[in-house]
Motif scaffolding. Structure first.
Motif, PDB file in Angstrom:
ATOM      1  N   HIS A 337       4.522   4.367   7.723  1.00  0.00           N
ATOM      2  CA  HIS A 337       5.123   3.341   8.236  1.00  0.00           C
ATOM      3  C   HIS A 337       5.985   2.671   6.756  1.00  0.00           C
ATOM      4  CE1 HIS A 337       6.070  -0.873   9.246  1.00  0.00           C
ATOM      5  NE2 HIS A 337       6.817  -0.346  10.069  1.00  0.00           N
ATOM      6  N   PRO A 338       7.193   3.278   6.512  1.00  0.00           N
ATOM      7  CA  PRO A 338       7.810   3.115   5.132  1.00  0.00           C
ATOM      8  C   PRO A 338       7.739   1.634   4.742  1.00  0.00           C
ATOM      9  CG  PRO A 338       8.939   4.766   6.223  1.00  0.00           C
ATOM     10  CD  PRO A 338       7.925   4.142   7.276  1.00  0.00           C
ATOM     11  N   ALA A 339       7.909   0.845   5.711  1.00  0.00           N
ATOM     12  CA  ALA A 339       8.037  -0.540   5.463  1.00  0.00           C
ATOM     13  C   ALA A 339       6.937  -1.325   4.742  1.00  0.00           C
ATOM     14  CB  ALA A 339       8.614  -1.510   6.915  1.00  0.00           C
ATOM     15  N   THR A 340       5.657  -0.772   5.202  1.00  0.00           N
ATOM     16  CA  THR A 340       4.418  -1.379   4.741  1.00  0.00           C
ATOM     17  C   THR A 340       3.594  -0.516   3.821  1.00  0.00           C
ATOM     18  OG1 THR A 340       3.279  -0.459   6.679  1.00  0.00           O
ATOM     19  CG2 THR A 340       4.228  -2.737   6.820  1.00  0.00           C
ATOM     20  N   MET A 341       4.307   0.735   3.724  1.00  0.00           N
ATOM     21  CA  MET A 341       3.528   1.675   2.766  1.00  0.00           C
ATOM     22  C   MET A 341       4.417   2.410   1.753  1.00  0.00           C
ATOM     23  SD  MET A 341       1.619   3.515   6.007  1.00  0.00           S
ATOM     24  CE  MET A 341       0.737   4.949   5.001  1.00  0.00           C
ATOM     25  N   THR A 342       5.199   3.327   1.948  1.00  0.00           N
ATOM     26  CA  THR A 342       5.663   4.025   0.775  1.00  0.00           C
ATOM     27  C   THR A 342       6.714   2.955   0.115  1.00  0.00           C
ATOM     28  OG1 THR A 342       7.455   5.120   2.311  1.00  0.00           O
ATOM     29  CG2 THR A 342       5.321   6.227   1.403  1.00  0.00           C
ATOM     30  N   HIS A 343       7.498   2.279   0.656  1.00  0.00           N
ATOM     31  CA  HIS A 343       8.618   1.470   0.314  1.00  0.00           C
ATOM     32  C   HIS A 343       8.283  -0.256   0.364  1.00  0.00           C
ATOM     33  CE1 HIS A 343      10.451   5.238   1.011  1.00  0.00           C
ATOM     34  NE2 HIS A 343      11.575   4.542   0.411  1.00  0.00           N
TER      35      HIS A 343
END
Length: 390
Positions: A337-343
């Motif tokens: 989940h990019p919003a809470t992980m990678t980004h």
């Protein structure tokens, strides 16, 4: 550019080159230091932060794969980014894309704001007026990430490089999402290529590493000096593992791309899936450019879940073969989940500008059975549908 096919370069890296005992695979040199031939007579190796035979074999293979003069193998992907930035001074301007990887964004913005290491301009390369934006910035370096992370947006590397040449600016391309097996930015006019070798190049999620490949020997020598000075070089064992993974890069990517195409086809027809982001789709805005500058569409895709964000937990908890985790490019399928992980390092405004929504999901497709992967997604989506119907 090497006359050998990437598959051959990868598979033969260091093979049958041992002069000591004729070992087929190259030895692992774990030594930290080396005996000098005599007083006042330096040898080719003296200390492994500066040079290491195992790391050198990996670097030579990566340089040949990318068509560069020299590769510097670093201890992380982020240190590869930091190393490339050593070419800049506080008076220089760096242009970056608005939708780059969150860790890169954090590095660029904090070096510019807290250290005044360079001036920073953020450009949306998906807008029609991107050339005018770059001209106004008058950059010393232009940083590209194509396909972008996590929306798989495509930037025309050759077009940017042509403009950069007229501005005497260097172009750096983050090639992590495709690897040199599917895209060679230096051949398209770029000056440097950076990789998180943790991802597709190693391909087994068991080592952290990076690399910078330079088009010219002079640039490579300068960055090698900085890598030694700053202590950014990779260790021998990490280099050995990465070299071992590199040998299967082409067959891994072939299967991963086949699986990705099948997964994307499934996602496209499912009622709980909104927009699907994958350059292999003919209606993808960058499809034609991707066809021109890539030799494959890669094994990454993203999609919007057409459900309230509260149901993300239901979706992720019902997956068996897609593991919820950071990173990408391994033989195993990963989902995040990019919003809470990678980004997560991007603030809400930056995420919104980059198009990273609350229900955006990024997938790294592995080498498992495509049928099993599709069944896994179907099971998780059925669980979401069941909750919605309650």
């Amino acid at each position: 550019m090497s006359h050998r096919h990437p598959a051959t370069i990868s598979a033969r890296a260091g093979i049958a080159e041992d002069t000591a005992f004729g070992a087929i695979t190259p030895p692992l040199y774990l030594t930290s230091t080396y005996q000098l031939p005599a007083f006042g007579q330096p040898g080719p190796y003296d200390y492994s932060r500066s040079n290491n035979p195992t790391r050198d074999i990996l670097g030579e293979a990566l340089a040949e794969l990318e068509g560069g003069a020299k590769a510097i193998v670093t201890n992380t992907g982020m240190s590869a980014c930091l190393l490339a930035l050593q070419l800049l001074t506080p008076a220089d301007t760096l242009v970056i894309p608005h939708d780059c990887y969150g860790g890169s964004y954090r590095l660029f913005t904090n070096l510019a704001q807290k250290k005044q290491a360079f001036k920073l301009v953020i450009v949306n390369f998906q807008q029609q007026d991107w050339p005018e934006q770059i001209k106004r910035a008058a950059p010393t370096m232009i940083w590209l990430e194509t396909p972008s992370n996590p929306l798989l947006q495509i930037t025309d590397i050759a077009a940017v490089c042509q403009l950069a040449k007229s501005l005497t600016a260097k172009v750096v391309v983050d090639n992590t999402f495709l690897s040199p097996a599917l895209q060679q930015p230096l051949a398209l006019g770029a000056d440097l290529v950076v990789h998180s070798t943790t991802k597709f190049i190693n391909g087994h999620s068991d080592v952290i590493g990076g690399a910078v490949i330079c088009k010219t020997q002079a640039c490579g020598d300068e960055l090698k000096w900085w890598a030694n000075c700053l202590g950014l070089t990779a260790g021998a064992f990490d280099s050995y593992l990465t070299l071992r993974g590199l040998r299967t890069l082409t067959p891994r990517l072939q299967l991963q791309q086949q699986n990705t195409a099948e997964v994307v086809a499934f996602l496209q027809q499912h009622p709980l899936i909104g927009k699907v982001y994958y350059p292999g789709l003919v209606d993808h805005p960058g499809h034609q450019i991707a066809k021109r500058q890539q030799s494959g569409f890669g094994a990454m895709c993203s999609f919007e879940l057409s459900a309230p964000p509260a149901l993300l937990t239901t979706f992720f908890s019902n997956l068996r073969y897609f593991t919820l985790a950071q990173s990408l490019g391994g033989t195993e399928s990963l989902i995040c989940h990019p919003a809470t992980m990678t980004h997560a390092s991007m603030d809400a405004a930056a995420q919104a500008t980059a198009g990273i929504g609350a229900t955006l999901i990024r997938v790294s497709v592995g080498i498992e059975s495509a049928q099993d992967l599709i069944a896994d997604l179907a099971l998780a989506l059925d669980a979401v549908a069941a909750v919605q119907q309650q």
